[in-house]
Design a protein around this motif. Structure first.
Motif, PDB file in Angstrom:
ATOM      1  N   THR A 255       0.825  -1.209   0.000  1.00  0.00           N
ATOM      2  CA  THR A 255       0.000   0.000   0.000  1.00  0.00           C
ATOM      3  C   THR A 255       0.862   1.264   0.000  1.00  0.00           C
ATOM      4  OG1 THR A 255      -0.150  -0.203   2.401  1.00  0.00           O
ATOM      5  CG2 THR A 255      -1.975  -1.082   1.124  1.00  0.00           C
ATOM      6  N   PRO A 297      -4.957   3.091  -1.980  1.00  0.00           N
ATOM      7  CA  PRO A 297      -4.504   1.791  -2.483  1.00  0.00           C
ATOM      8  C   PRO A 297      -5.397   0.615  -2.105  1.00  0.00           C
ATOM      9  CG  PRO A 297      -2.997   2.659  -0.818  1.00  0.00           C
ATOM     10  CD  PRO A 297      -3.929   3.762  -1.164  1.00  0.00           C
ATOM     11  N   VAL A 298      -6.043   0.664  -0.916  1.00  0.00           N
ATOM     12  CA  VAL A 298      -7.013  -0.379  -0.572  1.00  0.00           C
ATOM     13  C   VAL A 298      -8.355   0.066  -1.144  1.00  0.00           C
ATOM     14  CG1 VAL A 298      -8.157  -1.661   1.263  1.00  0.00           C
ATOM     15  CG2 VAL A 298      -5.752  -0.979   1.522  1.00  0.00           C
ATOM     16  N   VAL A 399      -6.303  -4.426  -3.705  1.00  0.00           N
ATOM     17  CA  VAL A 399      -5.206  -3.560  -3.258  1.00  0.00           C
ATOM     18  C   VAL A 399      -4.245  -3.355  -4.422  1.00  0.00           C
ATOM     19  CG1 VAL A 399      -3.236  -3.319  -1.703  1.00  0.00           C
ATOM     20  CG2 VAL A 399      -5.358  -4.327  -0.862  1.00  0.00           C
TER      21      VAL A 399
END
Length: 412
Positions: A255, A297-298, A399
């Motif tokens: 991430t 990112p998630v 992700v």
């Protein structure tokens, strides 16, 4: 789009590899269908939750909306692959998958490692490491692929140092992480033979050997702590231990890598913001938060309704799945002023990229420290930053971020 196509687009990993397509789709959902019953052709159905306020409310009610048993979006075929390995739809059992009281007990095992007192001891080492990676850019001359050459390796080195993984094994850790998060990406799964459990099995085998080593010769690292971890005076299970390693080794760097690359791309696409950052480096902390909001990112986590209830006029049944769409929430027009503008001084910036409530990301402070350290070095030492090709995003609905960011530059 026809209804069926909308549902498939919500689930399709390729949607998430095209930011403009994603944001067009979810802008419409936020406006017209913010809590949508979704029936993709390849996946079990779920509710798509796209607005910031709704995601927050669900995250606050951890008793009513549990993490287990479904935590992320997989196809029916992938769920069956996992079920054959573990007997459930989950390939691992990490903090992400736990509800109370297990979540609190297992979080406490490592929480001190990610709190300010411990992190302050890492600042000097992070600064040195950031300098070393900018040295790598200098050694490459005037161009590199920032995502592949720098952003993927710098946070990996940090988390592997904390975990206790030797540098020579970092390439394996990176490959397994990419296979887990990017199994739908043709560049990652080139032969098409990697299934939903391949990376997990590789990680578990590696960490079993690491556990044996740390039990014989423990050190001052997280691997030693987990190898010998107990809860209520009893050793944690091998499965829970390997799952814990897995969470730290994957989420602990991937991430951050995505946030780094996405932040740099945003600065390149908004040269006025880059110029402002160069003239006022005190904006680095807020620029980092804006970069994390921008990238998110998630992309999602799931929650499961534990009882029949009504939420925003929709009737949820006990056992219904809810997909919390963080990237959409972080572009919500009702939560952010001009959300599609990249502003390094955005205040307030109550983004959802680290989650919310009891499951707030354990490593968020470390991640921001890492990004600040590298961005400080880049702003001070690298001049005339420009794109040098077409950026490419990882094909994943869970992700991920940029997998390629070619840049050219001149060192100061």
């Amino acid at each position: 789009m026809p209804v069926a196509n909308v549902d498939d687009a919500i689930a399709d990993p390729h949607t998430y590899a095209d930011p403009s397509a994603y944001h067009q789709l979810f802008r419409t959902l936020r406006s017209e269908d913010p809590i949508r019953w979704t029936e993709p052709s390849a996946c079990r159905p779920f509710w798509t939750v796209s607005k910031h306020a709704d995601i927050l409310d669900i995250e606050k009610q951890s008793d009513l909306f549990a993490n287990a048993p479904r935590t992320l979006l997989r196809t029916r075929e992938q769920e069956e692959q996992v079920r054959k390995l573990t007997g459930s739809v989950q390939a691992v059992r990490t903090l992400v998958h736990m509800d109370e009281p297990d979540h609190r007990l297992y979080r406490q095992l490592t929480q001190a490692w990610f709190m300010p007192a411990k992190l302050r001891s890492l600042e000097e080492g992070l600064a040195r490491l950031a300098s070393e990676f900018v040295d790598r850019m200098a050694a490459k001359g005037s161009e590199c692929d920032f995502a592949r050459d720098i952003a993927m390796w710098y946070p990996l080195r940090v988390i592997m140092m904390i975990l206790g993984v030797p540098p020579e094994d970092e390439a394996l850790m990176l490959r397994l992480t990419q296979e887990h998060f990017g199994g739908a990406d043709p560049d990652v799964n080139k032969d098409g033979k990697k299934d939903a459990t391949s990376a997990v099995r590789g990680f578990f085998e590696y960490f079993k050997n690491l556990t044996d080593e740390r039990r014989k010769a423990p050190g001052d690292d997280l691997a030693s702590l987990l190898a010998n971890a107990e809860i209520d005076g009893k050793p944690i299970s091998d499965f829970d231990r390997s799952s814990y390693y897995f969470l730290i080794a994957t989420a602990g760097h991937d991430t951050t890598s995505s946030s780094l690359s996405g932040l740099l791309l945003a600065l390149l696409e908004h040269p006025d913001q880059l110029a402002r950052l160069r003239s006022d480096p005190s904006l680095i902390p807020s620029a980092v938060d804006e970069g994390i909001r921008w990238v998110t990112p998630v992309k999602h986590f799931f929650r499961t309704s534990t009882a029949d209830c009504t939420f925003r006029g929709q009737k949820f049944k006990n056992g219904d799945s809810l997909m919390l769409c963080y990237w959409s929430g972080n572009r919500d027009e009702d939560a952010f002023v001009d959300p599609f503008s990249f502003r390094i001084d955005r205040t307030p910036n109550r983004h959802l990229a680290f989650g919310y409530g009891i499951h707030l990301c354990l490593g968020q402070m470390l991640a921001k420290m890492e990004i600040r350290a590298l961005l400080k070095e880049i702003v001070a030492r690298v001049g005339q930053l420009e794109l040098n090709g077409k950026p490419e995003w990882l094909v994943t609905n869970f992700v991920g971020g940029l997998k390629s960011l070619p840049i050219s530059y001149r060192m100061n």
